[in-house]
Design a protein around this motif. Structure first.
Motif, PDB file in Angstrom:
ATOM      1  N   ASN A   1      -0.741 -33.115 -12.444  1.00  0.00           N
ATOM      2  CA  ASN A   1      -0.908 -31.726 -12.021  1.00  0.00           C
ATOM      3  C   ASN A   1      -0.324 -31.597 -10.617  1.00  0.00           C
ATOM      4  N   PHE A   2       0.716 -30.762 -10.464  1.00  0.00           N
ATOM      5  CA  PHE A   2       1.417 -30.624  -9.186  1.00  0.00           C
ATOM      6  C   PHE A   2       1.023 -29.332  -8.478  1.00  0.00           C
ATOM      7  N   ASP A   3       0.916 -29.415  -7.164  1.00  0.00           N
ATOM      8  CA  ASP A   3       0.896 -28.249  -6.280  1.00  0.00           C
ATOM      9  C   ASP A   3       2.121 -28.347  -5.383  1.00  0.00           C
ATOM     10  N   TYR A   4       2.719 -27.184  -5.063  1.00  0.00           N
ATOM     11  CA  TYR A   4       3.995 -27.185  -4.360  1.00  0.00           C
ATOM     12  C   TYR A   4       3.911 -26.408  -3.047  1.00  0.00           C
ATOM     13  N   HIS A   5       4.837 -26.755  -2.138  1.00  0.00           N
ATOM     14  CA  HIS A   5       4.963 -26.007  -0.884  1.00  0.00           C
ATOM     15  C   HIS A   5       5.788 -24.739  -1.102  1.00  0.00           C
ATOM     16  N   GLU A   6       6.885 -24.852  -1.831  1.00  0.00           N
ATOM     17  CA  GLU A   6       7.776 -23.724  -2.076  1.00  0.00           C
ATOM     18  C   GLU A   6       7.823 -23.409  -3.568  1.00  0.00           C
ATOM     19  N   ASP A   7       8.195 -22.186  -3.870  1.00  0.00           N
ATOM     20  CA  ASP A   7       8.212 -21.716  -5.250  1.00  0.00           C
ATOM     21  C   ASP A   7       9.526 -22.117  -5.929  1.00  0.00           C
ATOM     22  N   LEU A   8       9.591 -23.385  -6.339  1.00  0.00           N
ATOM     23  CA  LEU A   8      10.720 -23.905  -7.099  1.00  0.00           C
ATOM     24  C   LEU A   8      10.257 -24.179  -8.528  1.00  0.00           C
ATOM     25  N   PRO A   9      11.185 -24.355  -9.462  1.00  0.00           N
ATOM     26  CA  PRO A   9      10.772 -24.667 -10.843  1.00  0.00           C
ATOM     27  C   PRO A   9       9.872 -25.902 -10.895  1.00  0.00           C
ATOM     28  N   ASP A  10       8.904 -25.868 -11.774  1.00  0.00           N
ATOM     29  CA  ASP A  10       7.964 -26.981 -11.892  1.00  0.00           C
ATOM     30  C   ASP A  10       8.672 -28.266 -12.283  1.00  0.00           C
ATOM     31  N   ILE A  11       8.170 -29.368 -11.760  1.00  0.00           N
ATOM     32  CA  ILE A  11       8.600 -30.685 -12.229  1.00  0.00           C
ATOM     33  C   ILE A  11       7.949 -30.900 -13.599  1.00  0.00           C
ATOM     34  N   GLN A  12       8.747 -31.200 -14.586  1.00  0.00           N
ATOM     35  CA  GLN A  12       8.242 -31.360 -15.945  1.00  0.00           C
ATOM     36  C   GLN A  12       7.832 -32.813 -16.191  1.00  0.00           C
ATOM     37  N   THR A  13       6.648 -32.981 -16.753  1.00  0.00           N
ATOM     38  CA  THR A  13       6.147 -34.317 -17.060  1.00  0.00           C
ATOM     39  C   THR A  13       6.230 -34.565 -18.556  1.00  0.00           C
ATOM     40  N   LEU A  14       6.988 -35.594 -18.935  1.00  0.00           N
ATOM     41  CA  LEU A  14       7.062 -36.010 -20.327  1.00  0.00           C
ATOM     42  C   LEU A  14       6.044 -37.124 -20.541  1.00  0.00           C
ATOM     43  N   LYS A  15       5.036 -36.836 -21.361  1.00  0.00           N
ATOM     44  CA  LYS A  15       3.936 -37.780 -21.568  1.00  0.00           C
ATOM     45  C   LYS A  15       4.227 -38.695 -22.748  1.00  0.00           C
ATOM     46  N   SER A  16       3.503 -39.801 -22.785  1.00  0.00           N
ATOM     47  CA  SER A  16       3.570 -40.715 -23.922  1.00  0.00           C
ATOM     48  C   SER A  16       2.156 -41.154 -24.272  1.00  0.00           C
ATOM     49  N   ILE A  17       2.003 -41.755 -25.433  1.00  0.00           N
ATOM     50  CA  ILE A  17       0.706 -42.253 -25.868  1.00  0.00           C
ATOM     51  C   ILE A  17       0.550 -43.697 -25.397  1.00  0.00           C
ATOM     52  N   GLY A  18      -0.498 -43.960 -24.628  1.00  0.00           N
ATOM     53  CA  GLY A  18      -0.757 -45.288 -24.123  1.00  0.00           C
ATOM     54  C   GLY A  18      -1.921 -45.953 -24.845  1.00  0.00           C
ATOM     55  N   PHE A  19      -2.168 -47.193 -24.486  1.00  0.00           N
ATOM     56  CA  PHE A  19      -3.194 -48.004 -25.131  1.00  0.00           C
ATOM     57  C   PHE A  19      -4.299 -48.336 -24.134  1.00  0.00           C
ATOM     58  N   SER A  20      -5.544 -48.399 -24.638  1.00  0.00           N
ATOM     59  CA  SER A  20      -6.705 -48.685 -23.793  1.00  0.00           C
ATOM     60  C   SER A  20      -7.588 -49.720 -24.459  1.00  0.00           C
ATOM     61  N   VAL A  21      -8.173 -50.608 -23.657  1.00  0.00           N
ATOM     62  CA  VAL A  21      -9.124 -51.589 -24.159  1.00  0.00           C
ATOM     63  C   VAL A  21     -10.102 -51.913 -23.038  1.00  0.00           C
ATOM     64  N   GLY A  22     -11.376 -52.129 -23.381  1.00  0.00           N
ATOM     65  CA  GLY A  22     -12.346 -52.398 -22.324  1.00  0.00           C
ATOM     66  C   GLY A  22     -13.701 -52.802 -22.855  1.00  0.00           C
ATOM     67  N   LEU A  23     -14.616 -53.015 -21.930  1.00  0.00           N
ATOM     68  CA  LEU A  23     -15.978 -53.442 -22.231  1.00  0.00           C
ATOM     69  C   LEU A  23     -16.965 -52.340 -21.872  1.00  0.00           C
ATOM     70  N   ILE A  24     -18.175 -52.433 -22.424  1.00  0.00           N
ATOM     71  CA  ILE A  24     -19.215 -51.436 -22.172  1.00  0.00           C
ATOM     72  C   ILE A  24     -20.515 -52.135 -21.810  1.00  0.00           C
ATOM     73  N   GLY A  25     -21.121 -51.672 -20.738  1.00  0.00           N
ATOM     74  CA  GLY A  25     -22.481 -52.059 -20.397  1.00  0.00           C
ATOM     75  C   GLY A  25     -23.340 -50.811 -20.359  1.00  0.00           C
ATOM     76  N   ASN A  26     -24.423 -50.798 -21.124  1.00  0.00           N
ATOM     77  CA  ASN A  26     -25.257 -49.604 -21.272  1.00  0.00           C
ATOM     78  C   ASN A  26     -26.691 -49.895 -20.839  1.00  0.00           C
ATOM     79  N   MET A  27     -27.235 -49.043 -19.963  1.00  0.00           N
ATOM     80  CA  MET A  27     -28.629 -49.145 -19.565  1.00  0.00           C
ATOM     81  C   MET A  27     -29.392 -47.937 -20.098  1.00  0.00           C
ATOM     82  N   ARG A  28     -30.403 -48.206 -20.924  1.00  0.00           N
ATOM     83  CA  ARG A  28     -31.210 -47.143 -21.508  1.00  0.00           C
ATOM     84  C   ARG A  28     -32.223 -46.635 -20.493  1.00  0.00           C
ATOM     85  N   VAL A  29     -32.252 -45.315 -20.285  1.00  0.00           N
ATOM     86  CA  VAL A  29     -33.269 -44.689 -19.443  1.00  0.00           C
ATOM     87  C   VAL A  29     -34.414 -44.182 -20.316  1.00  0.00           C
ATOM     88  N   ASN A  30     -34.072 -43.437 -21.356  1.00  0.00           N
ATOM     89  CA  ASN A  30     -35.043 -43.006 -22.361  1.00  0.00           C
ATOM     90  C   ASN A  30     -34.279 -42.713 -23.645  1.00  0.00           C
TER      91      ASN A  30
END
Length: 237
Positions: free
Chosen positions: A52-81
């Motif tokens: 997400n860009f904010d600009y100083h001057e009113d020029l055409p937006d910089i276009q962002t070409l996105k891709s699908i990435g990969f995620s992997v991780g661990l979970i630690g869960n603490m029960r409150v109730n």
């Protein structure tokens, strides 16, 4: 992205919850699974990062070409109730973005086609601290919403690289802060708990490392550049 995120979250929760609510009571799998103070698991998923860009001057937006990435991780869960949990979900998130500049950024300057394109490769060590608020379990499902704050270290940031865009190096900061909002459904299977979820992340701090030249066509007009993204995770506990 925010609108898409909330619409998808609402559709997931509404469809699955309604299917269970209007069905007969079923035998509950793993009835004591959520009684433990501490529980552990892991997740696999996909991500899509944007800027997400904010600009100083009113020029055409910089276009962002996105891709699908990969995620992997661990979970630690603490029960409150029965309805509140605190979660720590450290993970590795790999993604790629392309920035496309309009020719007006190089007004009066000579440039090549390659100057209009910058690749931003990111490998984040992402560590969120989240508060999970669940509904009452219905048969073998339990919808929830989740939110919190996170920090991330970008191992591909190039922040300390002395070369900048004049040498083809687009640099970003290595340390980031985010807030996160999401929703999902715990599904209790005979042997484990499976949880599909969707979550949006929104950066708090500016990620851009500016070029040495204060009039750089790549960075001088950018007031702030903040990451935002969408996660789809599949959790196993």
């Amino acid at each position: 992205m925010k609108h898409l995120f909330f619409v998808l979250a609402l559709l997931i929760c509404t469809h699955t919850a309604s299917a269970q609510l209007f069905s007969k009571n079923k035998i509950q799998n793993n009835q004591n699974m959520d009684k433990a103070k501490w529980s552990w698991g892991y997740f696999l998923g996909f991500n899509s990062y944007d800027f997400n860009f904010d600009y100083h001057e009113d020029l055409p937006d910089i276009q962002t070409l996105k891709s699908i990435g990969f995620s992997v991780g661990l979970i630690g869960n603490m029960r409150v109730n029965d309805y509140i949990d605190v979660r720590l979900e450290p993970g590795l998130f790999i993604t790629k973005r392309e920035l496309h500049y309009h020719t007006s950024y190089f007004n009066g300057l000579s440039y090549n086609d390659s100057d209009l394109l910058r690749e931003v490769n990111s490998t984040y060590i992402h560590i969120p601290l989240l508060l999970k608020l669940s509904t009452k379990r219905v048969n073998n499902i339990k919808p929830f919403v989740v939110g919190g704050f996170s920090t991330a270290v970008n191992l591909s940031s190039n922040e300390s690289n002395p070369d900048d865009n004049s040498n083809g190096q687009f640099r970003t900061k290595s340390g980031m802060l985010f807030y996160e909002l999401g929703a999902g459904i715990d599904i209790y299977l005979p042997w484990f708990k499976f949880t599909p979820s969707i979550r949006g992340i929104f950066a708090i701090n500016d990620e851009l490392v500016r070029d040495i030249d204060p009039d750089s066509p790549w960075t001088s007009n950018i007031a702030s550049m903040k990451t935002r993204g969408l996660f789809i995770n599949f959790t196993f506990q």
